[in-house]
Design a protein around this motif. Sequence first.
Motif, PDB file in Angstrom:
ATOM      1  N   ALA A 186      50.415  37.451  49.697  1.00 52.20           N
ATOM      2  CA  ALA A 186      49.656  38.610  50.170  1.00 52.20           C
ATOM      3  C   ALA A 186      50.011  39.747  49.218  1.00 52.20           C
ATOM      4  N   TRP A 187      49.207  39.953  48.173  1.00 53.86           N
ATOM      5  CA  TRP A 187      49.584  40.755  47.009  1.00 53.86           C
ATOM      6  C   TRP A 187      50.089  42.161  47.344  1.00 53.86           C
ATOM      7  N   GLY A 188      49.617  42.766  48.427  1.00 51.73           N
ATOM      8  CA  GLY A 188      50.065  44.106  48.792  1.00 51.73           C
ATOM      9  C   GLY A 188      51.513  44.166  49.224  1.00 51.73           C
ATOM     10  N   LEU A 189      52.088  43.016  49.561  1.00 49.03           N
ATOM     11  CA  LEU A 189      53.486  42.943  49.981  1.00 49.03           C
ATOM     12  C   LEU A 189      54.419  42.608  48.822  1.00 49.03           C
ATOM     13  N   THR A 190      53.883  42.558  47.604  1.00 54.04           N
ATOM     14  CA  THR A 190      54.732  42.394  46.427  1.00 54.04           C
ATOM     15  C   THR A 190      55.820  43.457  46.447  1.00 54.04           C
ATOM     16  N   GLN A 191      57.054  43.056  46.168  1.00 51.96           N
ATOM     17  CA  GLN A 191      58.189  43.978  46.199  1.00 51.96           C
ATOM     18  C   GLN A 191      58.521  44.465  44.789  1.00 51.96           C
ATOM     19  N   THR A 192      58.790  45.769  44.672  1.00 48.17           N
ATOM     20  CA  THR A 192      59.061  46.342  43.355  1.00 48.17           C
ATOM     21  C   THR A 192      59.958  47.555  43.491  1.00 48.17           C
ATOM     22  N   THR A 193      60.372  48.098  42.355  1.00 47.92           N
ATOM     23  CA  THR A 193      61.144  49.335  42.303  1.00 47.92           C
ATOM     24  C   THR A 193      60.403  50.344  41.439  1.00 47.92           C
ATOM     25  N   SER A 194      60.764  51.608  41.584  1.00 48.27           N
ATOM     26  CA  SER A 194      60.108  52.627  40.758  1.00 48.27           C
ATOM     27  C   SER A 194      60.465  52.437  39.284  1.00 48.27           C
ATOM     28  N   ALA A 195      61.689  51.964  39.003  1.00 52.29           N
ATOM     29  CA  ALA A 195      62.066  51.699  37.617  1.00 52.29           C
ATOM     30  C   ALA A 195      61.182  50.617  37.005  1.00 52.29           C
ATOM     31  N   ASP A 196      60.887  49.563  37.771  1.00 51.32           N
ATOM     32  CA  ASP A 196      59.998  48.514  37.267  1.00 51.32           C
ATOM     33  C   ASP A 196      58.575  49.019  37.093  1.00 51.32           C
ATOM     34  N   GLN A 197      58.135  49.888  37.997  1.00 52.82           N
ATOM     35  CA  GLN A 197      56.786  50.432  37.849  1.00 52.82           C
ATOM     36  C   GLN A 197      56.692  51.321  36.614  1.00 52.82           C
ATOM     37  N   LEU A 198      57.783  51.962  36.245  1.00 50.58           N
ATOM     38  CA  LEU A 198      57.790  52.724  35.003  1.00 50.58           C
ATOM     39  C   LEU A 198      57.657  51.791  33.799  1.00 50.58           C
ATOM     40  N   THR A 255      35.883  47.195  40.014  1.00 47.29           N
ATOM     41  CA  THR A 255      35.896  47.460  41.452  1.00 47.29           C
ATOM     42  C   THR A 255      37.325  47.532  41.981  1.00 47.29           C
ATOM     43  N   MET A 256      38.198  46.679  41.459  1.00 40.55           N
ATOM     44  CA  MET A 256      39.572  46.639  41.937  1.00 40.55           C
ATOM     45  C   MET A 256      40.330  47.920  41.610  1.00 40.55           C
ATOM     46  N   ILE A 257      40.186  48.425  40.386  1.00 39.02           N
ATOM     47  CA  ILE A 257      40.941  49.613  39.982  1.00 39.02           C
ATOM     48  C   ILE A 257      40.239  50.896  40.416  1.00 39.02           C
ATOM     49  N   GLU A 258      38.973  51.034  40.115  1.00 35.51           N
ATOM     50  CA  GLU A 258      38.288  52.298  40.390  1.00 35.51           C
ATOM     51  C   GLU A 258      38.073  52.536  41.880  1.00 35.51           C
ATOM     52  N   ASN A 259      37.761  51.472  42.610  1.00 37.99           N
ATOM     53  CA  ASN A 259      37.487  51.616  44.043  1.00 37.99           C
ATOM     54  C   ASN A 259      38.577  51.027  44.930  1.00 37.99           C
ATOM     55  N   SER A 260      39.607  50.477  44.311  1.00 39.16           N
ATOM     56  CA  SER A 260      40.714  49.835  45.029  1.00 39.16           C
ATOM     57  C   SER A 260      40.215  48.770  45.995  1.00 39.16           C
ATOM     58  N   ASP A 261      39.245  47.975  45.550  1.00 36.69           N
ATOM     59  CA  ASP A 261      38.643  46.950  46.398  1.00 36.69           C
ATOM     60  C   ASP A 261      39.604  45.775  46.587  1.00 36.69           C
ATOM     61  N   ASN A 262      39.861  45.429  47.827  1.00 32.16           N
ATOM     62  CA  ASN A 262      40.831  44.377  48.129  1.00 32.16           C
ATOM     63  C   ASN A 262      40.291  42.982  47.842  1.00 32.16           C
ATOM     64  N   ASP A 263      39.002  42.755  48.105  1.00 31.97           N
ATOM     65  CA  ASP A 263      38.431  41.440  47.824  1.00 31.97           C
ATOM     66  C   ASP A 263      38.481  41.141  46.330  1.00 31.97           C
ATOM     67  N   ALA A 264      38.230  42.159  45.520  1.00 31.20           N
ATOM     68  CA  ALA A 264      38.297  41.983  44.067  1.00 31.20           C
ATOM     69  C   ALA A 264      39.719  41.643  43.645  1.00 31.20           C
ATOM     70  N   ALA A 265      40.698  42.298  44.256  1.00 36.43           N
ATOM     71  CA  ALA A 265      42.098  42.009  43.930  1.00 36.43           C
ATOM     72  C   ALA A 265      42.459  40.583  44.310  1.00 36.43           C
ATOM     73  N   THR A 266      42.017  40.144  45.465  1.00 33.72           N
ATOM     74  CA  THR A 266      42.296  38.776  45.898  1.00 33.72           C
ATOM     75  C   THR A 266      41.686  37.776  44.930  1.00 33.72           C
ATOM     76  N   SER A 267      40.471  38.050  44.471  1.00 28.50           N
ATOM     77  CA  SER A 267      39.790  37.166  43.533  1.00 28.50           C
ATOM     78  C   SER A 267      40.548  37.077  42.214  1.00 28.50           C
ATOM     79  N   LEU A 268      40.983  38.226  41.672  1.00 30.15           N
ATOM     80  CA  LEU A 268      41.672  38.214  40.383  1.00 30.15           C
ATOM     81  C   LEU A 268      43.098  37.705  40.517  1.00 30.15           C
TER      82      LEU A 268
END
Length: 295
Positions: free
Chosen positions: A176-188, A136-149
């Motif tokens: 608040a996981w959506g506010l995690t800070q990152t860079t494009s290099a790290d995402q690579l 649910t978290m990946i396929e549907n981008s469900d926020n409650d599922a993300a909070t749970s995991l």
Amino acid sequence: MPLSIPKRRFSALSAGMTPVVLLAASAAGGMYPMGRPSDAAPRPVASVSSTAPVVTSEEPQVDLDAELAAAVAPLTGDSTMSVAVLDTGSGDGALYGRRMYATASIVKVDILAALLLQAQDDERELTGYERSRAVTMIENSDNDAATSLMRAIGGAAGLDAANQRFGLTSTTAARAWGLTQTTSADQLKLLQTVFGTHSKLTGASRTYLQGLMRRVAADQHWGVSAAGSDWALKNGWMPRSATGLWDINSIGQVKAHEHTYLVAVLSAGQQTKETGIERVESVAKAAVRVLDRAR
């Protein structure tokens, strides 16, 4: 282990990668085979002027970061954007933009990667509940599922610990996981963890996560997928309450012209979600074209 990038084709991103980045590909220039001395007596050699031009066969230096900047800068408009791209076959890569961005929902890939890593450490499979939440978290981008995991991996501290092992040195998890800070290099680097063979994740874990990223819901078929075919991705979108502007991000793997690319596009300050999506897609396509022309 991240893939290698030859220095002659790559400058800025290599500075942000871990040392193991340089292991997987060879440099293209700078070393030349020495001919074996002849067994015959040496022949007379004509004198050569010291002012004669030196001829070298070394290939011209190609600054892909500069080429990427020239291609991407006109596409950003009034927003700020960053992109990192890697050709997994040749090892060529480039980076535009070094600032940090809020992840929004692309962090869900990171959360699941951390959960899989912890499960490997414990020598166990994901539980049925964890798998249902992951889908649910990946396929549907469900926020409650993300909070749970996120809670299951130990919150921000658990995510930071996993990212340290993944080599994400410029990513800081937020409660608040959506506010995690990152860079494009790290995402690579994260994409290399998910799609590369030299990874802290096992083949089974990578295959599982890749499969979910290939099956995202139809309303999320946008972003880096515009740059090619046979894609696997995760997108993130988030309006900021203070400004009303949007963060629009997309990370994933695509195939184009028989090559496989990892692409991470991050952005902030988009006027609307739709405008942000258009720009992210334009930047992803431009990044792949730059590496395609470099071959």
